[in-house]
Every structure is written in C-alpha cells, then in structure tokens.
Design an enzyme around this catalytic site. Sequence first.
Site, PDB file in Angstrom:
ATOM      1  N   HIS A 154       0.818  -1.216   0.000  1.00  0.00           N
ATOM      2  CA  HIS A 154       0.000   0.000   0.000  1.00  0.00           C
ATOM      3  C   HIS A 154       0.854   1.270   0.000  1.00  0.00           C
ATOM      4  O   HIS A 154       0.355   2.347  -0.327  1.00  0.00           O
ATOM      5  CB  HIS A 154      -0.924  -0.012   1.224  1.00  0.00           C
ATOM      6  CG  HIS A 154      -2.141   0.854   1.072  1.00  0.00           C
ATOM      7  ND1 HIS A 154      -2.144   2.029   0.367  1.00  0.00           N
ATOM      8  CD2 HIS A 154      -3.413   0.703   1.538  1.00  0.00           C
ATOM      9  CE1 HIS A 154      -3.350   2.575   0.405  1.00  0.00           C
ATOM     10  NE2 HIS A 154      -4.137   1.781   1.097  1.00  0.00           N
ATOM     11  N   ASP A 375     -10.280  -8.454 -17.885  1.00  0.00           N
ATOM     12  CA  ASP A 375     -10.572  -9.593 -18.757  1.00  0.00           C
ATOM     13  C   ASP A 375      -9.273 -10.052 -19.412  1.00  0.00           C
ATOM     14  O   ASP A 375      -8.731  -9.380 -20.287  1.00  0.00           O
ATOM     15  CB  ASP A 375     -11.603  -9.176 -19.814  1.00  0.00           C
ATOM     16  CG  ASP A 375     -11.960 -10.304 -20.758  1.00  0.00           C
ATOM     17  OD1 ASP A 375     -11.349 -11.392 -20.664  1.00  0.00           O
ATOM     18  OD2 ASP A 375     -12.849 -10.100 -21.606  1.00  0.00           O
TER      19      ASP A 375
END
Length: 437
Positions: A154, A375
């Site tokens: 992070h 995708d």
Amino acid sequence: MEMEIMSREFIKPSTPTPPRLRNFPISFIDHITFRYYVPLLFFYNDTKLCDQQSKISHLKSSLSRTLSMYYPFAGRFKDQRSIECNDKGVPFLVANITRTKLSTILENPNEKLLNPLFPDDLQWKMMEWNESILIFQINCFSCGGIVISVCACHKIIDTTTAFNFMNDWSKLNREQELESKSTLASLLPYNLLCAGDTIFSLGNLPNFPEVDFVIEKTIVRKRFVFEASKLKLLKNLVNFNSHVVENPTRVEVVTALIYKCMVSTLGLNFKTTSLQMAVNLRTRMNPPLSNKCVGNLVWILFVINPELHDLEFRIRQGLREFCEVYLKKLGGKEKDLSFICECLKQLTTTVSKSDNNQSLIAFASWCKFPMYEADFGWGKPIWVTTSACPARNAIILMDTRDGDGIEVIVSMEENDMVRFECNVELLQYGSLNPSIV
C-alpha cells in the site's frame, strides 16, 4: 483445500528501465502510508478455452510487459523517500487445487477457503524494505476455474493504482497474440508515468513516521451484501427523514447504516464517536488528476462526532470543505508547506493513537472503481474481493458485479461481531455472506 505450489519464479520487466528513471521519488502521502500488503482476489469461471500451461505462459509474458509500464513496482524501496527501479522483478506463484471446486468457494465464501489463495500468507503483512512490492499467485482449479491473487504494498499502490495495473495487464494478455513484441514495446510510456510526487512532492519536507495500525488476532471478518432494491428503500427512507440531503448516494446511505449499527453494537455515544473516510484525490483536484496517476492519491477525512440524523449531510459538508480548503493547500496553486507539515504531523499522530480507540470507525469505499474490468481473455471476473483488514472497526465498501449493489466487509472484535451480525435493522437491508453463484 488441497493445494500444491507447482512453480515459483520472479517476473522481470520485458524492457530494462532506463538509467534516467532508476530513482523514483515518492510523494509525501506515500511517505507516511503504511507498508502492509493489501490483498485482492479475482475469480474467473471455467477457462478451458486453452490448456493451463498456455494460459500461464501468456500471463507471465504479459505481466513482464506490464511491469515495464509500471517499472517502480519491479524495484525495491531504497528508503522511506524513494524506490530504486532496479528491475529485480516480482514473485509469481502457480498453485494447483484438485479436490475443491471453484463453485464450493463461491457458494460459501469464508476466510478458511479464501486465505489459502493468497501467496505466502502475505495478506495484510508488513513488507520489509528489501522485499517485493507486488506478489502474485495463480490458483488453477481442476474444474477449469482460475483465481488470480495479488498482494500489493500500500505504500506505493492505492486501490485505483492496483485496479489500473490489473486492467492494463489483462489488456496486454488479451492482445499479445495479435500484436508483435516490438509494437507492444513502443506503447510503453516510460516518460509518461504520472506519479503522486509530481503534485504532492516530498521535496525538503522532514521525515515523518509511517501511519500504522495494530494487527489484532481477535478481529473477525463478515461480508454483507446490499442489493439494489434494498438500497432504493434506504435512499427513500433518508429522503423522507432528511431535510438537508436530497438524493443520497448508495455509499452515503450504506455508510450511515453501518455507522449507526456499529455505534449501537459497541455501546458508544453518537456525540463522541468519529468517522474516518479515505478520499480519492484524483477527481477532486482542480484540474482533476489523471486516473492513471500511480501512488497513494488518497487523504483521510475525519467526520468528528456526527449526530445520527445529519450523518449524510456531515459527510457531504466535510468533503466540500476538504476540496475547497485542504486540497488547494496540499497540492494546488496555494500549496502551503507549513500547512502540509502540520497535516502530516497531525495525521500520523491521530491515526496511530486511534489504533486502540473504540470511538473511531474507519471507512474505505472502492465503489465506482473499475474492479470488474480485468478480462484476460476468459471473460470478466465473476467476483472480486479482498481479505478483511485486521484492524478494529474497519469497513470496506465495494460494488457488486452488476454495479448496482454494494458489498461491505466489516472487521470487528469477535465478541462485538456476534452482536453486530444479528442487528435487526442491518439485516433488514443487508444479507450476511450470500452465495456468489
């Protein structure tokens, strides 16, 4: 769940990082952000369009090219102020799961089934300075399903950056058979990588401690799903009862409900319980920053002791004041170094002290982020989720797959969760851990 790690290797950028880009300065927001690995899971249905070995080979090749675009992520932190872009690469694990079907996890998505899917149990672990910034594990099920898991540090990768990376990787994976390697290399925008340091430069600011939170073993995670029809009822209720907030958003009404139920469960007083929200700065800067900006373009907004009846209003008011006053001084034309210094000092002190403060409830909304766009050539993910942050009273909001509902992951002390998950008003609108399929 029976799992076997089939391979483990480092994937390096396909094109070496030029010497002029070897040192990557981070922003003053990155500077104070913690180094915990934020975990993500991307679930894909039957992907037997090609054999497993071919899919893995394509993933490694496209990841290598993606790392050339996001070259700092293949490097290592030099210190708390910069990354050495040395192309050491990122760990890439491949796991086979034989006796558990993907549908079994989706029917009852609990921590026992989800946690083994992450690489090396790194979810929400502290990254050492010399360790990899990104780690991937490709989980291959005998039924043909695949779960891609990633643990992202992070300190340099916020939620927007993480989803941008995954979407760019998936796009390259889909297109690599149609494009030549030379064409792909020409698309890599080394000199266009937009980083938070360009707006929120650390410059000559002094060193500050990293914001931290206490990892508590007694924290448990529960998932609640608010369908679109129930959110409509909640919105109508707020419209009926409120004279100051018109047309509340999905996030506003769910935040208000969760806050109300948590305060009640914990036996707190609304007048003395604060709400903490993570705010994405990209769209709120004037002019707006590119959505492709990497790093932590996030700031913490504190809504101090809101009354229940005006919570939605206080959230909106707080965001408006933040944009009108704070943003200009943090990185706008009226940038004020002394103001920034004081903010960093207060933030690192306030958040650190709040670790054991029961009277602070922390929210992070991932709604409207491009979570379901990755995708890889097998269709978009059927579910995207994370592992609960092991911090007390922490809440993450995410879109459902259709984009109309909201999934909420709540982290609380185990004894508190027993009462919270039975809250009648909460269950009137939200379902406890429903099936994904």
